[in-house]
Write an enzyme that holds these catalytic residues in place. Structure first.
Site, PDB file in Angstrom:
ATOM      1  N   GLU A 152      38.175  46.106  49.758  1.00  0.00           N
ATOM      2  CA  GLU A 152      37.599  45.180  49.031  1.00  0.00           C
ATOM      3  C   GLU A 152      35.808  46.024  48.988  1.00  0.00           C
ATOM      4  OE1 GLU A 152      39.599  41.619  48.917  1.00  0.00           O
ATOM      5  OE2 GLU A 152      41.943  42.672  48.148  1.00  0.00           O
ATOM      6  N   HIS A 185      41.950  40.468  41.378  1.00  0.00           N
ATOM      7  CA  HIS A 185      42.536  39.701  41.875  1.00  0.00           C
ATOM      8  C   HIS A 185      43.696  39.168  40.498  1.00  0.00           C
ATOM      9  CE1 HIS A 185      39.857  40.174  45.227  1.00  0.00           C
ATOM     10  NE2 HIS A 185      41.503  40.030  45.695  1.00  0.00           N
TER      11      HIS A 185
END
Length: 294
Positions: A152, A185
């Protein structure tokens, strides 16, 4: 004739790339990253070893692909001026500072939770070799504390930030890139619905997760822009994943004086983090003259 030293212009004086290019590239990277998690057809949930291993393979491919966006869409002048690894936050100057200082700064933010953990069994596991062996062989632990922060931060910070910073000021870029990170997310909503969770509950949890991941994204992007190092947001991300959100229930299980002390440490940690944030991330500490010149 004596050699004249060449004074390189700051990033802001270089021709910038169009906003539509930097934003489009960032959006595409976010879509590719999330999409890579679902290319596999599986009936297992997200915590099943098979699912985790396949997702490791997927995000690894995305990590190999992401730097190409920086290389092909950055301004030619910037690529000629700076070594390509430096654009991604990989450089030797200021490295040890980038490893130590932001990590300690992030730990300060968790001063209260750390104190609470010291009162229970979880703190003893830090000094238990068998506990470390168990963690290092747990694929969920590896996902949460190694692969998730690594992939990420590499995609959303090391590869998005260099592009966004060529179209916006550093502070504006700090507030733009976390939006891609937070939205990325939201796919967890679909995962929760697939296991039978009610829509209202899944939406509430998803929006809550979007909020705190976006807030962390601001901090992480700020660390990258201020330090110019990939390792700074990486270690901060790993620590935040390890600590998680503060466990209020655990706090109230302490006796009165410990509870009062813990609440005080929560406040001191937050106040200290806010006060020291601009000081501990001063770009000169990290020899960062590339991304933060304002």
């Amino acid at each position: 004739m004596a050699d004249e030293s060449i004074i390189l212009p700051p990033l802001a004086s270089l021709p910038q790339i169009p906003t539509v290019i930097s934003v489009s590239c960032s959006f595409t990277l976010a879509v590719i990253y999330v999409g890579s998690l679902y290319v596999w057809s599986t009936k297992h949930n997200r915590d099943h070893p098979t699912t985790i291993k396949r997702r490791f393979a997927s995000v690894s491919c995305v990590m190999l692909m992401a730097p190409l966006f920086v290389y092909f869409f950055s301004s030619p002048e910037l690529l000629q001026r700076e070594p390509f690894p430096s654009l991604l936050g990989f450089r030797w100057q200021g490295l040890w500072q980038a490893i130590v200082i932001p990590y300690l700064l992030t730990a300060l933010l968790f001063l209260g939770p750390i104190f609470v953990n010291m009162q229970n069994e979880s703190f003893r596991s830090y000094f238990d070799l068998e506990a470390w062996r168990g963690s290092c062989t747990s694929i969920i632990w590896i996902r949460n504390l190694v692969m998730a922060p690594l992939s990420e931060e590499f995609v959303f910070r090391a590869c998005m930030m260099p592009l966004i910073l060529q179209s916006f000021t550093p502070m504006t870029a700090v507030f733009i890139t976390p939006l891609f990170f937070g939205v990325a997310h939201l796919h967890h909503i679909a995962e929760r619905l697939s296991v039978g969770m009610e829509l209202s509950t899944a939406l509430f949890i998803g929006l809550f997760q979007f909020t705190y991941t976006t807030l962390f994204g601001f901090y992480s992007a700020f660390l990258f822009a201020r330090t110019g190092h990939f390792v700074a947001p990486l270690l901060a991300h790993a620590l935040c994943n390890h600590m998680g959100l503060p466990d209020v229930q655990d706090l109230w299980q302490q006796n009165l004086w410990r509870r009062v002390l813990a609440i005080g440490l929560y406040l001191v940690g937050l106040a200290g983090w806010i006060y020291l944030l601009p000081v501990a991330t001063e770009p000169s500490l990290y020899s960062n003259k590339l991304y933060w010149n304002v």
